[in-house]
Design a protein around this motif. Structure first.
Motif, PDB file in Angstrom:
ATOM      1  N   ARG A 155      -4.511   5.787   3.266  1.00  0.00           N
ATOM      2  CA  ARG A 155      -3.827   4.805   2.546  1.00  0.00           C
ATOM      3  C   ARG A 155      -4.751   3.840   1.663  1.00  0.00           C
ATOM      4  O   ARG A 155      -4.319   3.601   0.600  1.00  0.00           O
ATOM      5  N   LYS A 200      -3.747  -0.591 -12.043  1.00  0.00           N
ATOM      6  CA  LYS A 200      -3.443  -1.994 -12.895  1.00  0.00           C
ATOM      7  C   LYS A 200      -4.388  -2.136 -13.819  1.00  0.00           C
ATOM      8  O   LYS A 200      -4.191  -2.794 -14.989  1.00  0.00           O
ATOM      9  N   ARG A 258      -0.274  -8.926  -4.659  1.00  0.00           N
ATOM     10  CA  ARG A 258       1.229  -8.785  -4.916  1.00  0.00           C
ATOM     11  C   ARG A 258       1.848  -9.231  -3.878  1.00  0.00           C
ATOM     12  O   ARG A 258       2.154  -8.409  -2.815  1.00  0.00           O
ATOM     13  N   ARG A 288       5.444  -7.640  -3.045  1.00  0.00           N
ATOM     14  CA  ARG A 288       5.228  -6.114  -2.408  1.00  0.00           C
ATOM     15  C   ARG A 288       4.761  -6.101  -0.843  1.00  0.00           C
ATOM     16  O   ARG A 288       5.381  -5.329  -0.158  1.00  0.00           O
ATOM     17  N   GLU A 289       3.865  -6.995  -0.600  1.00  0.00           N
ATOM     18  CA  GLU A 289       3.430  -7.276   0.649  1.00  0.00           C
ATOM     19  C   GLU A 289       4.371  -7.615   1.480  1.00  0.00           C
ATOM     20  O   GLU A 289       4.793  -6.999   2.710  1.00  0.00           O
ATOM     21  N   MET A 338      -3.227  -3.919   5.330  1.00  0.00           N
ATOM     22  CA  MET A 338      -3.072  -4.256   3.864  1.00  0.00           C
ATOM     23  C   MET A 338      -4.221  -5.138   3.523  1.00  0.00           C
ATOM     24  O   MET A 338      -4.572  -5.262   2.355  1.00  0.00           O
ATOM     25  N   GLU A 341      -9.599  -3.699  -3.332  1.00  0.00           N
ATOM     26  CA  GLU A 341      -9.044  -3.850  -4.589  1.00  0.00           C
ATOM     27  C   GLU A 341      -9.907  -4.930  -5.144  1.00  0.00           C
ATOM     28  O   GLU A 341     -10.368  -4.871  -6.227  1.00  0.00           O
TER      29      GLU A 341
END
Ligand SMILES: O=C(O)C(=O)C[C@]1(C(=O)O)C=C[C@@H](O)C=C1
Length: 363
Positions: free
Chosen positions: A28, A39, A53, A56-57, A85, A92
């Motif tokens: 993941r 992105k 985002r 999205r979360e 997450m 990122e």
């Protein structure tokens, strides 16, 4: 089979499952890294790439809860994914989050609840400092309290939006439990420190158990715990995190007058959050000082069947006896039902500001 044999067998199963979970989590994480690359690839020259985002979360966490079959609770399972997450996002882009400090406040707890543990949290002295840190770009996001179910609105936070261009990007709801704590559990309590709001939330309990003890309002609960850890005869009302931080002994737990005592916090930033499917919007309007002004502001919402969740009135910064209304309602500013209502409102009122559309708190 003996107890030892049965346990060994089950623990072997757990080890094997853990290996698979670990491999999947890393799979993941690699996906999230690829998301980051995509992105960046599609960003315009000079464009700031947005890795975080919130919509999205919120969707990911809602999906986790919807498909959960137990035995773990929906909330427990969502908290695990919250952390996964958070770690993926940190690969990122490591986020900097400013919160109303000091360390150990409920606001810090709210920041961790919302972003998980993989963000860097920076304590700020005041709500104004949290806004400043985010405005200057020193922090990506800020976390500030906005209202408590017992004590009402945090006016400092509302008023900060008069002069700020920051957006509301999210909300966090935190059940607040207050504890009475001391350094030395054998000393007599002569003074109780806490934040004014917390003293208010425990008023009845204090009247009953410590009617003649001086109550001293300080800048935060964590500050109260710090002071009480240094002054003989002093106690503090604060949360568990502050008790741990200052190594306090808890005399009484959950002393808040109302068991459903909850504080709502806002996530502030420069980000425009896209629709998540279950959102809220906050606006500020200031209408001309004339009869029926508030009615005119609210009527379009009623006509469009939009559900209002909160209205606060504050003195506006322009002219004496002019008022600004802070209105929260269900839906996203981009929704087909909402967009025309907001457009109509802008033509009608003296001042209008969209503070933000954001996903409803999931956890
Ligand atoms: O979907 C994205 O945009 C991602 O960056 C992936 C991911 C995730 O781990 O699921 C990570 C960070 C974002 O805040 C939202 C989701």
């Amino acid at each position: 089979m003996s107890e030892a044999q049965e346990l060994e067998q089950l623990r072997n199963s757990i080890d094997s499952i853990d290996r698979q979970i670990q491999e999947l989590i890393n799979q993941r994480a690699r996906c999230a890294q690829q998301v980051a690359e995509v992105k960046q690839k599609y960003a315009q020259p000079g464009e700031v790439v947005v890795f975080y985002r919130p919509e999205r979360e919120a969707q990911v966490l809602r999906n986790v809860m919807a498909r959960n079959e137990g035995p773990l609770t929906n909330e427990g399972m969502a908290r695990l994914f919250r952390e996964i997450m958070s770690q993926c996002l940190a690969l990122e882009e490591p986020l900097n989050v400013a919160f109303l400090g000091p360390e150990g406040t409920f606001t810090q707890q709210a920041a961790v609840k919302h972003f998980g543990h993989a963000v860097h949290c920076h304590s700020q002295v005041s709500i104004a400092d949290v806004f400043r840190e985010v405005e200057s770009g020193a922090a990506n996001f800020g976390v500030v309290p906005i209202e408590n179910s017992t004590e009402g609105v945090v006016t400092h936070t509302l008023d900060s939006f008069f002069d700020s261009g920051l957006r509301i990007c999210g909300e966090v709801s935190l059940r607040i439990h207050h504890h009475l704590m001391v350094k030395d559990k054998d000393a007599t309590v002569e003074r109780i420190f806490s934040h004014a709001q917390s003293l208010g939330q425990c008023r009845r309990w204090l009247d009953k158990h410590y009617p003649n003890v001086e109550r001293v309002a300080v800048s935060s609960n964590a500050e109260a715990a710090r002071r009480a850890s240094l002054e003989p005869g002093a106690a503090a009302i604060a949360g568990e995190v502050a008790a741990d931080l200052y190594e306090m002994h808890i005399l009484n737990t959950n002393i808040e007058d109302r068991p459903d005592n909850t504080t709502r916090f806002l996530i502030i930033g420069k980000l425009e959050t896209l629709p998540s499917g279950d959102d809220k919007t906050s606006i500020m309007v200031s209408s001309r000082n004339q009869p029926g002004a508030l009615y005119q502001v609210l009527e379009p919402f009623h006509k469009a069947g939009v559900s209002l969740t909160r209205i606060e009135t504050r003195p506006a910064r322009t002219g004496t006896w002019n008022y600004a209304f802070f209105i929260d309602f269900e839906g996203h500013a981009a929704d087909a039902v909402i967009a025309p209502v907001l457009q109509g409102l802008q033509d009608q009122v003296a001042d209008y500001k969209l503070l933000g559309s954001y996903p409803k708190a999931v956890l």
